[in-house]
Each structure stands twice: as structure tokens, then as C-alpha cells.
Design a protein around this motif. Structure first.
Motif, PDB file in Angstrom:
ATOM      1  N   ALA A  59       0.842  -1.192   0.000  1.00  0.00           N
ATOM      2  CA  ALA A  59       0.000   0.000   0.000  1.00  0.00           C
ATOM      3  C   ALA A  59       0.878   1.243   0.000  1.00  0.00           C
ATOM      4  CB  ALA A  59      -0.898   0.002   1.228  1.00  0.00           C
ATOM      5  N   GLN A  60       0.334   2.332  -0.567  1.00  0.00           N
ATOM      6  CA  GLN A  60       1.059   3.589  -0.610  1.00  0.00           C
ATOM      7  C   GLN A  60       1.361   4.084   0.815  1.00  0.00           C
ATOM      8  OE1 GLN A  60       2.400   5.348  -3.053  1.00  0.00           O
ATOM      9  NE2 GLN A  60       3.035   6.877  -1.564  1.00  0.00           N
ATOM     10  N   ARG A  61       2.605   4.456   1.037  1.00  0.00           N
ATOM     11  CA  ARG A  61       2.981   5.061   2.315  1.00  0.00           C
ATOM     12  C   ARG A  61       2.525   6.520   2.297  1.00  0.00           C
ATOM     13  NH1 ARG A  61       7.393   7.749   4.479  1.00  0.00           N
ATOM     14  NH2 ARG A  61       8.529   7.855   2.515  1.00  0.00           N
ATOM     15  N   LEU A  62       2.052   6.990   3.437  1.00  0.00           N
ATOM     16  CA  LEU A  62       1.587   8.378   3.506  1.00  0.00           C
ATOM     17  C   LEU A  62       2.567   9.212   4.325  1.00  0.00           C
ATOM     18  CD1 LEU A  62      -2.217   7.733   4.065  1.00  0.00           C
ATOM     19  CD2 LEU A  62      -1.016   8.198   1.936  1.00  0.00           C
ATOM     20  N   ARG A  63       2.627  10.476   3.974  1.00  0.00           N
ATOM     21  CA  ARG A  63       3.583  11.405   4.562  1.00  0.00           C
ATOM     22  C   ARG A  63       2.790  12.389   5.411  1.00  0.00           C
ATOM     23  NH1 ARG A  63       4.511  16.320   2.511  1.00  0.00           N
ATOM     24  NH2 ARG A  63       3.249  16.005   0.672  1.00  0.00           N
ATOM     25  N   PRO A  64       3.292  12.773   6.613  1.00  0.00           N
ATOM     26  CA  PRO A  64       2.585  13.804   7.386  1.00  0.00           C
ATOM     27  C   PRO A  64       2.627  15.144   6.641  1.00  0.00           C
ATOM     28  CG  PRO A  64       4.647  13.199   8.480  1.00  0.00           C
ATOM     29  CD  PRO A  64       4.493  12.290   7.295  1.00  0.00           C
ATOM     30  N   ASP A  65       1.607  15.957   6.835  1.00  0.00           N
ATOM     31  CA  ASP A  65       1.506  17.232   6.097  1.00  0.00           C
ATOM     32  C   ASP A  65       2.437  18.283   6.707  1.00  0.00           C
ATOM     33  OD1 ASP A  65       0.664  19.260   4.435  1.00  0.00           O
ATOM     34  OD2 ASP A  65      -1.094  19.740   5.676  1.00  0.00           O
ATOM     35  N   CYS A  66       3.720  18.189   6.385  1.00  0.00           N
ATOM     36  CA  CYS A  66       4.695  19.147   6.925  1.00  0.00           C
ATOM     37  C   CYS A  66       5.493  19.751   5.777  1.00  0.00           C
ATOM     38  CB  CYS A  66       5.698  18.453   7.839  1.00  0.00           C
ATOM     39  SG  CYS A  66       4.944  17.793   9.298  1.00  0.00           S
ATOM     40  N   VAL A  67       5.762  21.058   5.891  1.00  0.00           N
ATOM     41  CA  VAL A  67       6.642  21.712   4.927  1.00  0.00           C
ATOM     42  C   VAL A  67       8.078  21.391   5.346  1.00  0.00           C
ATOM     43  CG1 VAL A  67       7.387  23.914   3.965  1.00  0.00           C
ATOM     44  CG2 VAL A  67       4.965  23.518   4.473  1.00  0.00           C
ATOM     45  N   THR A  68       8.785  20.702   4.472  1.00  0.00           N
ATOM     46  CA  THR A  68      10.133  20.248   4.842  1.00  0.00           C
ATOM     47  C   THR A  68      11.206  20.962   4.029  1.00  0.00           C
ATOM     48  OG1 THR A  68       9.827  18.478   3.243  1.00  0.00           O
ATOM     49  CG2 THR A  68       9.420  17.935   5.537  1.00  0.00           C
ATOM     50  N   GLU A  69      10.786  21.828   3.119  1.00  0.00           N
ATOM     51  CA  GLU A  69      11.761  22.503   2.265  1.00  0.00           C
ATOM     52  C   GLU A  69      12.169  23.827   2.881  1.00  0.00           C
ATOM     53  OE1 GLU A  69      13.063  21.177  -0.526  1.00  0.00           O
ATOM     54  OE2 GLU A  69      11.919  19.419   0.102  1.00  0.00           O
ATOM     55  N   GLN A  72      14.919  27.921  -0.113  1.00  0.00           N
ATOM     56  CA  GLN A  72      14.448  27.747  -1.482  1.00  0.00           C
ATOM     57  C   GLN A  72      15.134  28.673  -2.483  1.00  0.00           C
ATOM     58  OE1 GLN A  72      11.960  25.341  -2.887  1.00  0.00           O
ATOM     59  NE2 GLN A  72      13.260  24.579  -1.262  1.00  0.00           N
ATOM     60  N   LEU A  73      15.680  29.800  -1.975  1.00  0.00           N
ATOM     61  CA  LEU A  73      16.371  30.721  -2.877  1.00  0.00           C
ATOM     62  C   LEU A  73      17.611  30.042  -3.453  1.00  0.00           C
ATOM     63  CD1 LEU A  73      15.608  33.559  -3.700  1.00  0.00           C
ATOM     64  CD2 LEU A  73      17.174  34.444  -1.945  1.00  0.00           C
ATOM     65  N   ARG A  76      16.522  27.333  -5.860  1.00  0.00           N
ATOM     66  CA  ARG A  76      16.062  27.872  -7.133  1.00  0.00           C
ATOM     67  C   ARG A  76      17.261  28.256  -8.016  1.00  0.00           C
ATOM     68  NH1 ARG A  76      12.448  33.262  -7.441  1.00  0.00           N
ATOM     69  NH2 ARG A  76      14.494  34.226  -7.172  1.00  0.00           N
TER      70      ARG A  76
ATOM     71  N   SER B  20       1.473  21.536   2.970  1.00  0.00           N
ATOM     72  CA  SER B  20       2.475  21.136   1.980  1.00  0.00           C
ATOM     73  C   SER B  20       1.778  20.527   0.762  1.00  0.00           C
ATOM     74  CB  SER B  20       3.443  20.129   2.598  1.00  0.00           C
ATOM     75  OG  SER B  20       2.775  18.922   2.903  1.00  0.00           O
ATOM     76  N   GLY B  25       7.263  18.042   0.004  1.00  0.00           N
ATOM     77  CA  GLY B  25       7.244  18.845   1.227  1.00  0.00           C
ATOM     78  C   GLY B  25       7.338  20.345   0.981  1.00  0.00           C
ATOM     79  N   LEU B  36       9.850  29.742  -5.713  1.00  0.00           N
ATOM     80  CA  LEU B  36      10.463  29.547  -4.390  1.00  0.00           C
ATOM     81  C   LEU B  36       9.750  28.446  -3.620  1.00  0.00           C
ATOM     82  CD1 LEU B  36      11.446  33.122  -3.147  1.00  0.00           C
ATOM     83  CD2 LEU B  36      12.868  31.315  -4.134  1.00  0.00           C
ATOM     84  N   VAL B  51       5.655  11.235  -2.784  1.00  0.00           N
ATOM     85  CA  VAL B  51       5.142  10.570  -1.578  1.00  0.00           C
ATOM     86  C   VAL B  51       3.864  11.288  -1.166  1.00  0.00           C
ATOM     87  CG1 VAL B  51       5.653   9.737   0.743  1.00  0.00           C
ATOM     88  CG2 VAL B  51       7.523  10.076  -0.887  1.00  0.00           C
ATOM     89  N   LEU B  52       2.801  10.525  -1.032  1.00  0.00           N
ATOM     90  CA  LEU B  52       1.464  11.103  -0.859  1.00  0.00           C
ATOM     91  C   LEU B  52       1.266  11.737   0.524  1.00  0.00           C
ATOM     92  CD1 LEU B  52      -1.363  11.493  -2.064  1.00  0.00           C
ATOM     93  CD2 LEU B  52      -1.887   9.135  -1.423  1.00  0.00           C
ATOM     94  N   ASN B  53       0.648  12.928   0.499  1.00  0.00           N
ATOM     95  CA  ASN B  53       0.345  13.700   1.707  1.00  0.00           C
ATOM     96  C   ASN B  53      -0.919  13.142   2.378  1.00  0.00           C
ATOM     97  OD1 ASN B  53      -0.441  15.677   3.535  1.00  0.00           O
ATOM     98  ND2 ASN B  53       0.094  17.389   2.180  1.00  0.00           N
ATOM     99  N   ARG B  54      -0.786  12.714   3.616  1.00  0.00           N
ATOM    100  CA  ARG B  54      -1.891  12.111   4.346  1.00  0.00           C
ATOM    101  C   ARG B  54      -3.076  13.074   4.487  1.00  0.00           C
ATOM    102  NH1 ARG B  54      -2.828   8.051   8.226  1.00  0.00           N
ATOM    103  NH2 ARG B  54      -4.468   8.737   9.635  1.00  0.00           N
ATOM    104  N   LEU B 283       2.009   3.479  -5.199  1.00  0.00           N
ATOM    105  CA  LEU B 283       1.274   2.242  -4.899  1.00  0.00           C
ATOM    106  C   LEU B 283      -0.200   2.577  -4.699  1.00  0.00           C
ATOM    107  CD1 LEU B 283       4.011   1.089  -2.453  1.00  0.00           C
ATOM    108  CD2 LEU B 283       3.236  -0.307  -4.373  1.00  0.00           C
ATOM    109  N   PRO B 284      -1.065   1.586  -4.730  1.00  0.00           N
ATOM    110  CA  PRO B 284      -2.491   1.869  -4.490  1.00  0.00           C
ATOM    111  C   PRO B 284      -2.694   2.527  -3.111  1.00  0.00           C
ATOM    112  CG  PRO B 284      -2.219  -0.330  -5.373  1.00  0.00           C
ATOM    113  CD  PRO B 284      -0.840   0.178  -5.086  1.00  0.00           C
ATOM    114  N   ILE B 286      -4.649   2.848   0.130  1.00  0.00           N
ATOM    115  CA  ILE B 286      -5.560   2.034   0.930  1.00  0.00           C
ATOM    116  C   ILE B 286      -6.113   2.891   2.074  1.00  0.00           C
ATOM    117  CG2 ILE B 286      -5.789  -0.060   2.352  1.00  0.00           C
ATOM    118  CD1 ILE B 286      -5.086  -0.620  -0.601  1.00  0.00           C
TER     119      ILE B 286
END
Lengths: 98, 484
Positions: A59-69, A72-73, A76, B20, B25, B36, B51-54, B283-284, B286
Motif C-alpha cells: 500500500a502507498q505510504r503516507l507522509r505527514p503534512d509538513c513543509v520540509t523545504e 528555497q532561494l 532555485r 504542503s 514537502g 520559491l 510521496v502522498l500527503n496524508r 502504490l495503491p 488504501i
């Protein structure tokens, strides 16, 4: 099922791949060969088999919604250093307008 | 002349309120300098993986539950292939055969009628970047500028069935959907910034015909007014074309707000050959039942349920209940005024929120969340109108004071400080009336000779003498008794 030469040109155009007549004819032969293999496989009974969306049964792994970047200047600048053309932070491309 | 039936289906791109992007990210904040907020994934450098955002998935689940759709236990991301400079990968990651939400419906209110619009599906996808054609420097002649800050912003594309039969219904649907996605907190609803954009599929057919006519798709309408204008124009154009013996060609059109017209985009014969296939990089997806149930438990009471409750419990009209549930903030504000003023004053509260407060907010260009008067303050004021402490005209003064007080004073404090209580003591009023009658024998004589105008003038004199603090109805009664 077999493809026509026109279809090969169309597919090449959709993928923005340049093919000349000789290549197109060669590709037509190769693609029709592949379709032949597929036709052989069509004979297999797939009743009740769920269509596969991915080769791995995971199954697809999910990422927590965090800005990690950050910084950026600098990123870029690095990205745009390898771009054919950039100005004022924008990538430049031949004019596209509807 | 033949009668024509209009058939409209709408696809809406809802930008999800995540911090994000959907597959990276990078920040999704609006308005940053170009590129930027575009990292290696967003600009599609080789070798990167999405990588998918939960949180984006959770928004989709919230939506699915809110419209009574089915949240798919398993859904699949697909590549939609096309070439455009603001799409750096050469494909958009979207969902095709197995979307995250199937079905569901949305009730709309169109005039007096309620109608249920069926939804086909809702799927997750990434937004593209932006192309700029103007305002570039002199060295950029003949060039377009590409800003990829928006590339990879999470979108939920919501597709309706072709259930709408007029531009008015289409607008009602768009408004209801806009209200809902804000209500459940998945989208900020900012249409200027492109957070909510509609494509309208419009066709016409002779009344009674079962088969659908050929449709044209009007792209990227980012205001309700444009949606209305574009459909009105398109419908009239299609009918005129067919009645003139022409036929409609399936195509994509753009609406030009300046001319009010729709025009076909340069036709691209392969425009719709997207060659979708499952994205091998993902991946799918779920979604287990437990997650769905957890999201369900966190959902707020939905607008339709809230509306029904306000009608049943508070005796509001369908119209008032509709206005007061236009947004979650407004509905919460209204119910907070009720909590202070009492449910028996639901109608007065509704009037104050919908008329006086709305006018004030409108004048100051504020949202309900930035109201200069808190719901508790307003509720306190309404309680004093209801129990007769102050008259409605006095209440307007107190309301203005409250607005200017910066949330510090209560209505009671202002009433006491400024001595605005209504004079309800009959003996004080009677004494005042007696003085006035003695001082104005001319008016009294006029009244006795049958001039009702003179009576009103006398009431006015009393109101003036009390600086508006008397109850005008009571003054009339006492005055009539005195003169009678």
C-alpha cells in the motif's frame, strides 16, 4: 489486433517522438509483435482476478503534512543554473498562448 | 419556436487546505515569489519519487462522507499525459479508473425549490504550474515565463452528473459546493486566488428528447457571476447555431469576461487523448474503515442538517435558515447569539444578524469572523430589546456603540452608562404628557377637531422630550387615554 502506420505516427506525435518512415515501419513491426504476445495472453482465463495496479502488493505510504523545504532561494538558483533560460525567478520557454 | 432543454454538468477543482503539496514537502502558501515553492519533485528532476500527503487524503475522505458518497477502500493514481510547459513531468498525477470517492449527492436551493444533484466522483490530483505571458522583461521577448509554485498543489476534482437544467441551478450548485467545502474545512474557498474553479459542460436538446446533445466545456470559471454569464451566453449560442441549421462540435471553450462571450480554444485533435495508465511511482492508496470512521466522528454537523434544525427548533423560515447557514462561521455566530438571547428570540436574532450586522460587515468589508461585535455582545443586546428595556431605535444606537467599543463593553453597560433604558414607568410618562398638553393647546384643539396628524405630532413631542427613551406604543396609549 494490429496497428496501422498512421497509428504509429500518431502515437509518436502524442509522445513528441520524431520518427521517419523507415523507423515508423520498423516500429510498426515491433509493436505488432508485442500485440501478438498480448493476444496470446488474452487466452488466459482471468475471471475473478482483480486487475493489478502495481507490480508490488503493497500500500502507498503516507507522509505527514509538513513543509520540509527550506532555503528555497539557493535551490532555485541551483535549479535555474541548469535551465536553458531563466529570468526574474521564472523559467523561460518559447511563447505559448491560446 | 421549439422549446429547448438545457443540460449542465460541472467539474470543480477544489484546492485542498494543506500546508504542503500533495507529493512533496514544498509549501502551498499563495503569493510567494516565483519558483520559491518548487522543489526537485515539483519541477520533475529525474530520479525523484512522489510521496502522498496524508492530509490531502483525509480531505477527500471528509468530502466523501459529507456528500454521502462511497470512500474507496482502494484507489489508484494514474498518469494523465500531455505536454505543456507548466507541466514539467509531461503528465499530471491524477486518478482515473479507481477514484477515492464515488457517488454522493448535494442538495441545492434554487428559488423556492430544493433539488438533489448527484455526484459522479471525486478524485485527488496535482495542480499544474502557471504560465505568464505578460509583464516579462525586455530580454524575454517572445517568451512565456513559467512559475511552478502551484505545481503539485493538492486538488480534489469533483464531478457532478449532468443534473442541472439552467444557469441558475448551476450557480446554486456551485454555491452549495463552495459553502460545503469551506464548512468541512477542506478548502479556503478563495476564488480570486483560484482555490475553487469550475468547468461547465453545457449542451441543449429539444424538450422531450432523451439523448443528450453534443456538449461544449467552458473552462476555468472562477466566479459565480462568470459561471452564470458564460452559461447564459453558451446556451443562447448553441440554440442559435442549431436553429440556423448548424451543429455543435464537441470542444473546449473559454469565457471572455470583457465581451461576455465564449469562444472555442484552438482545436487540438489530440487534446483528449491523455493515454492514462496507473502511475508506477505510486502504490495503491488504501483507506481502512477505522480511518473513515475516525474522520466521520470529527465531521461538524453539515449545512443541510443545521438548516433543518434551525427550522424545526427555532421556527426560522427556510430562507432565514438558508442565509444563516451560508458558512460554518456564520451559523456558529448565530447560534452563539441565541445562547445569550434565548431561543425564544430566534427570529429577532436572525434579523439582527442578517440585517444590521450584515450591513455593518458589508460596509466595512469584513467576514463574520472579524465582526466588530461578538455574538455574546449582540445576544446581550437582543435580550434587552426582547425584555423591553430598550426600544429598537435605542438598540441601534447601542449596537453602534458596541461596534466601536472593540469587544470591551456589554450592552448592559452601555445602556446604564448612557441612561438609554426605556421609560416604562407610566406615572413619569403621564406627568410628561400632561405638561405637554398644557403647553400645546393648539395641537390639542386640532386633534379634537379630527386631525389625526396632530396626534402623531404630539407623540413625536413626547418621544423628543424623552430623547427617544419612551416606548412609542405606550405613549400613544397613554396619550389617547388622556385626550379621550
Amino acid at each position: 489486433m494490429s496497428l496501422t502506420l498512421d497509428q504509429v505516427h500518431r502515437i509518436a506525435h502524442l509522445a513528441r517522438i520524431e520518427v521517419d518512415e523507415t523507423e515508423a515501419r520498423r516500429t510498426l513491426g515491433q509493436l505488432n509483435g508485442i500485440f501478438g504476445l498480448i493476444e496470446t495472453m488474452q487466452a488466459v482465463d482471468t475471471q475473478g482476478v482483480e486487475p493489478m495496479a502495481h507490480a508490488q502488493d503493497l500500500a502507498q505510504r503516507l507522509r505527514p503534512d509538513c513543509v520540509t523545504e527550506n532555503d528555497q532561494l539557493a535551490w532555485r538558483s541551483a535549479f535555474q543554473a541548469i535551465a536553458p533560460e531563466a529570468e526574474a525567478g521564472l523559467y523561460l520557454v518559447p511563447k505559448v498562448i491560446e | 419556436m421549439k422549446h429547448w432543454e438545457v443540460v449542465i454538468g460541472i467539474e470543480t477543482h477544489v484546492q485542498l487546505s494543506t500546508a504542503s503539496k500533495i507529493f512533496s514537502g514544498s509549501s502551498t502558501a499563495f503569493g510567494s515569489a516565483p519558483n520559491l515553492q518548487a522543489n526537485a519533485v515539483d519541477i520533475a528532476l529525474p530520479g525523484v519519487l512522489p510521496v502522498l500527503n496524508r492530509a490531502a487524503v483525509e480531505c477527500a475522505i471528509r468530502f466523501g462522507l459529507a456528500v454521502g458518497g462511497e470512500v474507496a477502500a482502494r484507489s489508484v493514481f494514474a498518469r494523465k499525459n500531455y505536454f505543456y510547459p507548466d507541466l514539467p513531468k509531461g503528465y499530471q498525477i491524477s486518478q482515473y479508473e479507481l477514484p477515492v470517492v464515488c457517488g454522493g449527492s448535494l442538495p441545492i436551493q434554487c428559488g423556492e425549490n430544493e433539488k438533489l444533484i448527484s455526484l459522479t466522483r471525486a478524485h485527488l490530483e496535482e495542480d499544474a504550474g502557471k504560465s505568464l505571458h505578460e509583464g516579462l522583461g525586455p530580454t524575454a521577448q517572445g517568451r512565456s515565463g513559467i512559475d511552478l509554485n502551484r505545481a503539485g498543489t493538492p486538488l480534489l476534482e469533483i464531478v457532478s452528473e449532468p443534473d442541472m437544467r439552467s444557469a441558475a441551478e448551476a450557480v446554486a450548485y456551485a454555491r452549495a459546493l463552495h459553502a460545503l467545502v469551506r464548512w468541512i474545512g477542506i478548502c479556503d474557498g478563495n476564488m480570486q486566488e483560484g482555490s475553487f474553479r469550475c468547468d461547465a459542460n453545457v449542451s441543449v436538446r429539444p424538450a422531450g428528447e432523451v439523448r443528450l446533445g453534443t456538449r461544449r466545456e467552458i473552462k476555468n470559471l472562477n466566479s459565480f457571476r462568470f459561471l452564470q454569464q458564460a452559461i447564459d451566453y453558451e446556451v443562447q449560442w448553441q440554440i442559435a447555431t442549431i436553429e440556423d441549421g448548424g451543429s455543435i462540435e464537441q470542444s473546449t471553450v473559454l469565457f471572455d469576461p470583457a465581451s461576455g462571450e465564449t469562444r472555442a480554444m484552438r482545436s487540438k485533435e489530440d487534446a483528449h487523448d491523455y493515454r492514462y495508465f496507473p502511475d508506477p511511482d505510486l502504490l495503491p492508496l488504501i483507506v481502512d474503515r477505522q480511518w473513515v470512521e475516525q474522520v466521520r466522528a470529527e465531521l461538524p454537523e453539515l449545512p443541510a442538517a443545521r438548516r433543518a434544525r434551525l427550522i424545526a427548533d427555532c421556527g426560522l423560515s427556510a430562507y432565514d435558515a438558508g442565509v444563516l447557514t451560508a458558512s460554518l462561521d456564520l451559523a456558529n455566530y448565530y447560534e452563539a447569539t441565541l445562547a445569550t438571547a434565548g431561543k425564544e428570540n430566534a427570529k429577532i436574532c436572525a434579523n439582527w444578524v442578517m440585517v444590521d450586522l450584515a450591513a455593518r460587515l458589508n460596509r466595512e468589508d469584513r467576514e463574520i469572523g472579524q465582526s466588530p461585535v461578538s455574538a455574546t455582545q449582540l445576544g446581550g443586546l437582543i435580550a434587552r430589546i426582547a425584555d423591553g428595556t430598550i426600544s429598537t431605535s435605542m438598540a441601534r444606537k447601542v449596537f453602534d456603540e458596541l461596534c466601536n467599543s472593540g469587544h470591551t463593553s456589554s450592552a448592559d453597560e452601555i445602556i446604564a452608562r448612557q441612561g438609554l433604558q426605556q421609560i416604562s414607568d407610566d406615572s413619569a410618562l403621564t406627568a410628561l404628557i400632561d405638561d405637554l398638553l398644557a403647553a400645546n393647546p393648539g395641537m390639542v384643539a386640532e386633534f379634537r377637531s379630527g386631525k389625526e396628524k396632530a396626534f402623531n405630532a404630539l407623540v413625536g413631542q413626547v418621544m423628543k422630550a424623552t430623547r427617544g427613551q419612551a416606548n412609542p406604543q405606550r405613549v400613544s396609549e397613554l396619550l389617547r387615554r388622556r385626550l379621550g
